[in-house]
Design a protein around this motif. Structure first.
Motif, PDB file in Angstrom:
ATOM      1  N   THR A   1       0.804  -1.426   0.296  1.00 19.92           N
ATOM      2  CA  THR A   1       0.067  -0.079   0.128  1.00 19.92           C
ATOM      3  C   THR A   1       0.916   1.387  -0.094  1.00 19.92           C
ATOM      4  O   THR A   1       2.027   1.256  -0.530  1.00 19.92           O
ATOM      5  CB  THR A   1      -1.052  -0.108   1.333  1.00 19.92           C
ATOM      6  OG1 THR A   1      -0.130  -0.187   2.246  1.00 19.92           O
ATOM      7  CG2 THR A   1      -2.102  -1.084   1.459  1.00 19.92           C
ATOM      8  N   ASP A   2       0.332   2.318   0.324  1.00 18.40           N
ATOM      9  CA  ASP A   2       1.090   3.687   0.474  1.00 18.40           C
ATOM     10  C   ASP A   2       2.092   3.398   1.695  1.00 18.40           C
ATOM     11  O   ASP A   2       2.094   3.021   2.829  1.00 18.40           O
ATOM     12  CB  ASP A   2       0.131   4.646   1.105  1.00 18.40           C
ATOM     13  CG  ASP A   2       0.908   5.738   1.500  1.00 18.40           C
ATOM     14  OD1 ASP A   2       2.107   5.933   1.219  1.00 18.40           O
ATOM     15  OD2 ASP A   2       0.294   6.908   1.831  1.00 18.40           O
ATOM     16  N   THR A   3       3.396   3.205   1.053  1.00 18.99           N
ATOM     17  CA  THR A   3       4.548   2.852   2.193  1.00 18.99           C
ATOM     18  C   THR A   3       4.788   3.823   3.197  1.00 18.99           C
ATOM     19  O   THR A   3       5.504   3.595   4.179  1.00 18.99           O
ATOM     20  CB  THR A   3       5.680   2.549   1.209  1.00 18.99           C
ATOM     21  OG1 THR A   3       6.100   3.578   0.268  1.00 18.99           O
ATOM     22  CG2 THR A   3       5.952   1.160   0.482  1.00 18.99           C
ATOM     23  N   ASN A   4       4.401   5.015   2.953  1.00 18.08           N
ATOM     24  CA  ASN A   4       4.634   6.165   4.123  1.00 18.08           C
ATOM     25  C   ASN A   4       3.510   5.899   4.818  1.00 18.08           C
ATOM     26  O   ASN A   4       3.522   6.852   6.048  1.00 18.08           O
ATOM     27  CB  ASN A   4       4.506   7.570   3.405  1.00 18.08           C
ATOM     28  CG  ASN A   4       5.766   8.012   2.517  1.00 18.08           C
ATOM     29  OD1 ASN A   4       6.773   7.622   2.775  1.00 18.08           O
ATOM     30  ND2 ASN A   4       5.492   8.607   1.309  1.00 18.08           N
ATOM     31  N   ARG A   5       2.711   5.371   4.981  1.00 16.28           N
ATOM     32  CA  ARG A   5       1.589   5.237   5.997  1.00 16.28           C
ATOM     33  C   ARG A   5       2.150   3.921   7.012  1.00 16.28           C
ATOM     34  O   ARG A   5       1.402   2.835   6.695  1.00 16.28           O
ATOM     35  CB  ARG A   5      -0.006   4.827   5.194  1.00 16.28           C
ATOM     36  CG  ARG A   5      -0.885   5.134   6.570  1.00 16.28           C
ATOM     37  CD  ARG A   5      -2.307   4.825   5.798  1.00 16.28           C
ATOM     38  NE  ARG A   5      -3.070   5.240   6.655  1.00 16.28           N
ATOM     39  CZ  ARG A   5      -4.422   4.746   6.597  1.00 16.28           C
ATOM     40  NH1 ARG A   5      -4.777   4.331   5.605  1.00 16.28           N
ATOM     41  NH2 ARG A   5      -5.400   5.035   7.444  1.00 16.28           N
ATOM     42  N   ILE A   6       2.961   4.368   7.860  1.00 14.19           N
ATOM     43  CA  ILE A   6       3.376   3.143   8.860  1.00 14.19           C
ATOM     44  C   ILE A   6       2.416   3.100  10.082  1.00 14.19           C
ATOM     45  O   ILE A   6       2.657   2.122  10.724  1.00 14.19           O
ATOM     46  CB  ILE A   6       4.795   3.643   9.643  1.00 14.19           C
ATOM     47  CG1 ILE A   6       4.722   5.219   9.745  1.00 14.19           C
ATOM     48  CG2 ILE A   6       5.671   3.488   8.347  1.00 14.19           C
ATOM     49  CD1 ILE A   6       6.059   5.839  10.559  1.00 14.19           C
ATOM     50  N   SER A   7       1.622   3.800  10.094  1.00 18.61           N
ATOM     51  CA  SER A   7       0.530   3.639  11.262  1.00 18.61           C
ATOM     52  C   SER A   7      -1.110   3.974  10.684  1.00 18.61           C
ATOM     53  O   SER A   7      -1.243   4.803   9.879  1.00 18.61           O
ATOM     54  CB  SER A   7       0.846   4.270  12.591  1.00 18.61           C
ATOM     55  OG  SER A   7      -0.392   4.687  13.273  1.00 18.61           O
ATOM     56  N   VAL A   8      -2.042   3.271  11.447  1.00 21.50           N
ATOM     57  CA  VAL A   8      -3.542   3.523  11.067  1.00 21.50           C
ATOM     58  C   VAL A   8      -3.802   5.184  11.225  1.00 21.50           C
ATOM     59  O   VAL A   8      -4.471   5.445  10.676  1.00 21.50           O
ATOM     60  CB  VAL A   8      -4.194   2.580  11.763  1.00 21.50           C
ATOM     61  CG1 VAL A   8      -5.677   2.643  11.311  1.00 21.50           C
ATOM     62  CG2 VAL A   8      -3.741   1.002  11.796  1.00 21.50           C
ATOM     63  N   LYS A   9      -3.126   5.858  12.319  1.00 18.90           N
ATOM     64  CA  LYS A   9      -3.379   7.080  12.679  1.00 18.90           C
ATOM     65  C   LYS A   9      -2.882   8.043  11.679  1.00 18.90           C
ATOM     66  O   LYS A   9      -3.259   9.167  11.660  1.00 18.90           O
ATOM     67  CB  LYS A   9      -2.830   7.169  14.136  1.00 18.90           C
ATOM     68  CG  LYS A   9      -3.458   6.421  15.390  1.00 18.90           C
ATOM     69  CD  LYS A   9      -2.646   6.423  16.459  1.00 18.90           C
ATOM     70  CE  LYS A   9      -3.400   5.231  17.529  1.00 18.90           C
ATOM     71  NZ  LYS A   9      -1.939   4.777  18.222  1.00 18.90           N
ATOM     72  N   ILE A  10      -2.112   7.760  11.087  1.00 19.27           N
ATOM     73  CA  ILE A  10      -1.431   8.741   9.826  1.00 19.27           C
ATOM     74  C   ILE A  10      -2.634   8.571   8.798  1.00 19.27           C
ATOM     75  O   ILE A  10      -2.703   7.359   8.225  1.00 19.27           O
ATOM     76  CB  ILE A  10      -0.086   8.270   9.474  1.00 19.27           C
ATOM     77  CG1 ILE A  10       0.826   8.286  10.894  1.00 19.27           C
ATOM     78  CG2 ILE A  10       0.452   9.286   8.274  1.00 19.27           C
ATOM     79  CD1 ILE A  10       2.416   7.579  10.430  1.00 19.27           C
ATOM     80  N   PRO A  11      -2.740   9.842   8.096  1.00 18.46           N
ATOM     81  CA  PRO A  11      -3.687   9.702   6.761  1.00 18.46           C
ATOM     82  C   PRO A  11      -2.865   8.996   5.683  1.00 18.46           C
ATOM     83  O   PRO A  11      -1.328   9.222   5.662  1.00 18.46           O
ATOM     84  CB  PRO A  11      -3.882  11.167   6.479  1.00 18.46           C
ATOM     85  CG  PRO A  11      -3.572  12.114   7.851  1.00 18.46           C
ATOM     86  CD  PRO A  11      -2.477  11.044   8.699  1.00 18.46           C
ATOM     87  N   GLY A  12      -3.524   8.111   4.726  1.00 24.15           N
ATOM     88  CA  GLY A  12      -2.981   7.693   3.752  1.00 24.15           C
ATOM     89  C   GLY A  12      -3.080   8.584   2.519  1.00 24.15           C
ATOM     90  O   GLY A  12      -3.775   9.599   2.254  1.00 24.15           O
ATOM     91  N   ASN A  13      -2.366   8.216   1.529  1.00 30.11           N
ATOM     92  CA  ASN A  13      -2.396   8.784   0.129  1.00 30.11           C
ATOM     93  C   ASN A  13      -2.860   7.656  -0.850  1.00 30.11           C
ATOM     94  O   ASN A  13      -2.258   7.010  -1.351  1.00 30.11           O
ATOM     95  CB  ASN A  13      -1.125   9.265  -0.219  1.00 30.11           C
ATOM     96  CG  ASN A  13      -0.987  10.152  -1.575  1.00 30.11           C
ATOM     97  OD1 ASN A  13      -2.214  10.159  -2.081  1.00 30.11           O
ATOM     98  ND2 ASN A  13      -0.150  10.621  -2.036  1.00 30.11           N
ATOM     99  N   PRO A  14      -4.111   7.811  -1.195  1.00 28.82           N
ATOM    100  CA  PRO A  14      -4.838   6.985  -2.169  1.00 28.82           C
ATOM    101  C   PRO A  14      -4.133   6.968  -3.522  1.00 28.82           C
ATOM    102  O   PRO A  14      -4.007   5.916  -4.221  1.00 28.82           O
ATOM    103  CB  PRO A  14      -6.216   7.030  -2.076  1.00 28.82           C
ATOM    104  CG  PRO A  14      -6.509   7.815  -0.845  1.00 28.82           C
ATOM    105  CD  PRO A  14      -5.284   8.875  -0.697  1.00 28.82           C
ATOM    106  N   ASP A  15      -3.563   8.034  -3.777  1.00 31.16           N
ATOM    107  CA  ASP A  15      -2.931   8.554  -5.042  1.00 31.16           C
ATOM    108  C   ASP A  15      -1.818   7.410  -5.539  1.00 31.16           C
ATOM    109  O   ASP A  15      -1.401   7.180  -6.510  1.00 31.16           O
ATOM    110  CB  ASP A  15      -2.587   9.891  -5.275  1.00 31.16           C
ATOM    111  CG  ASP A  15      -3.997  10.666  -5.374  1.00 31.16           C
ATOM    112  OD1 ASP A  15      -5.058  10.155  -5.744  1.00 31.16           O
ATOM    113  OD2 ASP A  15      -3.665  12.106  -5.071  1.00 31.16           O
TER     114      ASP A  15
END
Ligand code: ATP
Ligand code: MG
Length: 326
Positions: free
Chosen positions: A220-234
């Motif tokens: 997935t978005d590799t920058n999203r290391i925790s559920v609490k951080i917003p993800g980048n669907p793009d």
């Protein structure tokens, strides 16, 4: 009724990439066109000549895949390429009108040769776009639904047909390509393409738990290391899949990802469930044919008989014009 020629190489089972790239479109067009599905076992030999057993069993697999996605055996004609001699004859005639340079500069040939690790190309591999031209034109197909990678080949086909008609006064139809609007389906592993030899394919006949497991392993978005951080669907492959396969829920999923109210695990679960709901009726249809291989064989043989009638008639006309018949 205008005619469609399309098909698959029997080198393994078909996957979601094939589904969005061409199978879905064939099913949608089968009512409007006389549809011929070529099981391209000769073309399969160009890369898999060392493995004829795989080709043989895949003839059944690929036909069952086509039936499972909703192609109606009463409407479409399945054709086994190697059993249609008019295709082989036409390939030889066309080969006189194509230069080796035209083939070796073809971008798709170059990419594929690289993917297969060929340092040198066989005559058969280099010439497969010529044989593909014969596949399309032996039955005077008007339309060829293809993936974008096949566009250079259709362009070459049109050139060959034009030249042939000009030379011999034949009236072979110049085929049009119809490209799927989805384009190329990426792999859930982050590869830019889902492919069977890339080890990242979700097969149409995969059981539900296998699909769920494959989706669970997706990047997935590799920058999203925790559920609490917003993800980048793009930049998320899983979201790309939602856009393609889960159009209704996709906008909602997008906003929930962006405001961190939906984690990747849950998001993947939604995707796996959706994919399984799409694949479930396909599995059901397929299981009937898996238990009735004789029906599948009869369908291929009957379709191939029809193709031979069409091909023999066309080839007789062509040979006449070419003055190769006495
Ligand atoms: P291999 O890895 O052995 O090359 P493959 O999975 O790429 O297999 P092919 O038989 O080479 O399958 O593909 C046949 C056609 O199916 C391609 O020319 C393309 O039009 C379409 N296709 C294959 N993979 C995809 C994909 N991921 N997305 C869209 N279309 C695809
Ligand atoms: Mg390929």
């Amino acid at each position: 009724m205008k005619r469609i020629l399309t098909g698959d190489r029997p080198t393994g089972k078909l996957h979601l990439g094939h589904y969005v790239g061409s199978l879905k479109q064939r099913a949608e067009l089968q009512d409007q066109f006389d549809t011929l599905i070529l099981i391209a076992d000769v073309q399969a030999l160009t890369t898999h000549f060392l493995n004829p057993q795989l080709i043989n069993s895949s003839i059944y697999e690929v036909t069952m895949d086509n039936l499972s996605i909703g192609l109606d055996p009463e409407k479409v004609t399945f054709v086994q390429q190697s059993q249609v001699p008019s295709i082989a004859e036409l390939t030889i005639f066309y080969s006189m009108l194509v230069t080796c340079n035209q083939l070796s500069h073809n971008p798709t040939i170059k990419t594929e040769a690289k993917n297969y690790g060929y340092t040198e190309m066989t005559y058969g591999f280099l010439g497969y776009p010529v044989s593909q031209t014969a596949d399309i034109t032996f039955c005077n197909a008007n339309l060829v639904p293809v993936g974008e990678d096949q566009l250079p080949h259709i362009e070459l086909s049109r050139k060959i047909v034009r030249k042939f008609n000009d030379l011999y006064g034949t009236e072979i139809i110049e085929p049009d390509a119809k490209v799927s609007n989805v384009g190329r389906l990426c792999g859930l592993d982050g590869n830019s393409k889902m492919g069977k030899s890339l080890g990242n394919a979700i097969y149409l006949c995969d059981p539900p738990e296998v699909v769920t497991q494959k989706v669970r392993n997706a990047v997935t978005d590799t920058n999203r290391i925790s559920v609490k951080i917003p993800g980048n669907p793009d930049v998320c492959n899983v979201f790309t899949y939602h856009k393609i396969f889960n159009t209704e829920e996709a906008p909602n999923i997008c906003s929930m990802c962006k405001n961190a109210s939906l984690g990747c695990v849950a998001c993947k679960k939604l995707l796996a469930d959706k994919l399984n709901s799409i694949l479930s009726p396909m599995r059901e249809k397929r299981s009937y044919y898996e238990n009735h291989k004789d029906v599948v064989k009869e369908l291929i043989q009957e379709g191939t008989r029809r193709a031979n009638q069409i091909g023999n008639e066309n080839l007789a006309l062509i040979k006449d014009k070419m003055h190769v018949s006495l």
